[in-house]
Structures are given as C-alpha cells and as structure tokens.
Scaffold this active site. Structure first.
Site, PDB file in Angstrom:
ATOM      1  CG  ASP A   1     -10.772 -38.136 -28.320  1.00 56.30           C
ATOM      2  OD1 ASP A   1     -11.334 -37.951 -29.416  1.00 56.30           O
ATOM      3  OD2 ASP A   1     -10.368 -39.248 -27.930  1.00 56.30           O
ATOM      4  CG  HIS A   2      -8.819 -31.186 -24.259  1.00 55.34           C
ATOM      5  ND1 HIS A   2      -9.319 -31.388 -22.987  1.00 55.34           N
ATOM      6  CD2 HIS A   2      -8.404 -29.890 -24.290  1.00 55.34           C
ATOM      7  CE1 HIS A   2      -9.200 -30.275 -22.283  1.00 55.34           C
ATOM      8  NE2 HIS A   2      -8.662 -29.344 -23.048  1.00 55.34           N
TER       9      HIS A   2
ATOM     10  CG  ASP B   1      -9.693 -34.698 -22.973  1.00 56.18           C
ATOM     11  OD1 ASP B   1      -8.539 -34.253 -23.081  1.00 56.18           O
ATOM     12  OD2 ASP B   1     -10.666 -34.014 -22.622  1.00 56.18           O
TER      13      ASP B   1
ATOM     14  CB  SER C   1      -9.567 -26.979 -20.972  1.00 54.43           C
ATOM     15  OG  SER C   1      -8.184 -27.161 -21.091  1.00 54.43           O
TER      16      SER C   1
END
Length: 353
Positions: A293-294, A233, A177
């Site tokens: 999904d992230h 994501d 991230s």
C-alpha cells in the site's frame, strides 16, 4: 440478480458519500478562506512524485520518461539534483497549466525500505527545531533536506524560476515516503526563511517528522498542506504515536486525506480527516502493516524501476547541462529566459559545483 446489483450499487454510493461529505473538490478554498482538498490536483501531484524515482536523468530532464505523461504533460524541468553521497534525488520545474513551480523529492529506495521501516519503529525525537520553542523533529529527515546539496540547489532553482516566470507564481512541493518528510521541511523553509507566501505542500505516504509542538507550528505557517495516506500503508504509522505521552511523542500535522481501496481495489474512496493530524477515524483506525500500500497510490507506482542502489543513467548529450562536485554529487540545470527576453544565469558555471 437485478435486485442484488442495485443493492451493490447503492452500497457503493453510500460508501463514497460517507467519505466525501463536507468536501467540495471543485473549490480550492472554503468560505472562510481555508484550503480545500482537490482530487484533480492530487492526481497530478502523485504523477510528479512518481517521476522523481526515474533513474534515467536524460529522460527526466527532457520530460520524456514513461512516467512523464498524463496530467504532467508539458512540464519543464529546471533542475535535477542527485546527491550520491546521501542517496537523494529531487527536481524543480514549472507547470504552466498550474502556474506553479513544482518541487519533488524522491523517497526511500524500494530495496532498503524494510530496514528503513525497522529503524523508524525505534526512532526517538532528537533535534530541536530552530526558533520554535519545544518543537522537536527527526534528525535524519531534517538533515536530508537542510545539510546536503539538496537545499541550496532547490532554493536557487526556485529563485531562477521566479525571475523567469514572475514573482507571483505558486510553489507546490511534493514527495513520497521520506521524500514527503523532505517536502515538509522544504515547504516550511520557503515560508519561514525565504518569505514565500504561495506555498502548497502535498505528500504521499509520509512518516511523522516531529512532535505536537512542531505540528502546531507547521500547520500555522503552512496551512495549505495535505498528507495523503493509503489504506494500510505502514509508513504513516511511523515513528509510532504514543498516547501516553502526547506532547513528547511524534505527532502528524494536518490535513490527512485517507484513501481506501474497496471492492477488489476497483474503487478508491477519499476521506478528508479532521484538523488534529491524528484523526482516530482515518489511517489510525487500522493497522499499518502494508508495504505494498505504501508503494502504490491511486494506481501510480511510487518506487524505482530497478533495485540498483543510488545509480543513474545519463547520455553524453546531457553533459553540457550537468556538473559534479568532488564527491560525485550531480546537478543538471537549464538556462531560463528572463522576463525581458534575455537568458538568465544558471546556478552552475564551468568547473565544480
């Protein structure tokens, strides 16, 4: 029934073949010297990217946390950096099995990711990257690495590790991230400003950090880079890419590896994408609409265990390894043996940072 089972297996095989064609995960470089994607290394680095989310710094420092196992067993932490002022966390250590210094950056806290994603939808390019004509980057990501306690602590730990383990040791930088964005600037910093040559960067669920000019410079200077994206994501789609203004908009750098879950998430297929950074057949071929999904890559959790904001746990036994500055920013540092068998100096002495 048996025929249907064989059809299913053949479909799975064909799907996997289509996503792996042209790659050899057992080789590190192609015949022309270009880096190749390595699945085993990816599975190792995603565990390092997960461990940096641990809030118990005693367990993280001693590498005894429940995420400090698997491919990363035996890792030695040299330094942990906790910047409470900006809610940032990173660590530096040595993986002897990889003959590499590992640098890992923590991403956005799970509790604030909704607001963070919302902000990225409207974020504009706002910072000229030094000494790179026409290159522009995201001010917040740049500042998180360059203008906090993170950069000097990381670079100092790298230099201490090289003194102890030798100047030819590899350097691998990872993060998830926003931590992936910081890993990008760290990898580039090590090459451009520190003169390092053996630098590899691998990020997970990384947002775009700059425009196409920056992406071109970056891919030239840090070619051994892989951005792992997961299915739908949402974060790799942010800040948005605008087709109408290709030179002015945010633009990913290569190389993306798109991981897709299929057949009820029992199978993950990895596709190594083209060298444009914006391959229309990879993550850009689907809508980026999933936060779940992230937060999970290859079955590994990439978020904090609790919803507490910028909080840490540390036993009193760790006080001898740690120092705080006047703002509460913390560095935990381990003394390393030098190449001649003596002890090297740590970054911190008695007193504040």
């Amino acid at each position: 029934m048996g025929q249907r089972r064989w059809v299913f297996l053949l479909a799975v095989f064909a799907f996997l073949l289509s996503f792996s064609s042209g790659t050899d995960v057992l080789k590190l470089k192609s015949d022309d010297g270009q880096p190749l994607y390595n699945h085993t290394l990816t599975m190792t680095l995603v565990e390092y990217a997960s461990a940096v989310y641990m809030s118990d710094l005693s367990e993280l420092f001693n590498w005894t946390c429940k995420r400090c196992n698997g491919f990363t067993k035996g890792f030695e932490v040299i330094e942990i950096i906790f910047d409470v002022e900006h809610c940032l966390q990173a660590y530096v250590g040595v993986a002897k099995d990889l003959n590499a210094i590992i640098i890992a950056f923590r991403g956005t806290q799970q509790h604030s990711i909704q607001n963070w994603v919302s902000d990225l939808f409207w974020k504009q390019l706002d910072l000229n990257y030094p000494d790179m004509a026409d290159a522009m980057v995201h001010h917040g990501f740049y500042t998180a690495y360059h203008n906090t306690t993170v950069r000097p602590a990381v670079l100092g730990a790298v230099q201490r590790a090289k003194k102890s383990y030798g100047p030819n040791i590899n350097i691998m930088v990872t993060g998830h991230s926003m931590g992936g964005a910081m890993a990008t600037f760290c990898g580039l910093d090590l090459v451009v400003n520190e003169g390092e040559e053996k630098v590899q960067v691998m990020t997970f669920g990384q947002p775009r950090v700059g425009n196409s000019a920056f992406a071109s410079y970056y891919s030239l200077l840090v070619p051994n880079t892989f951005r792992i994206t997961h299915d739908h994501d949402i974060v790799p789609h942010l800040p948005p890419y605008c087709n109408q203004f290709p030179q002015k908009t945010y633009h990913h750098f290569p190389t993306e590896v798109w991981v897709r879950d299929n057949f009820s998430n029992l199978i993950s297929a990895e596709k190594v994408c083209d060298n444009t950074g914006e391959d229309p057949t990879c993550s850009r071929s689907v809508k980026g609409n999933s936060i779940s999904d992230h937060l999970r890559y290859f079955g590994v959790e990439l978020h904090c265990e609790t919803w507490r904001q910028c909080s840490i746990v540390m036993s009193h036994e760790m006080d001898r390894f740690s120092k705080k500055d006047s703002k509460g920013n913390l560095i935990m540092s381990r003394t390393l043996p030098s190449t001649n068998g003596n002890k090297t100096d740590t970054l911190i002495e008695n007193g504040d940072l």
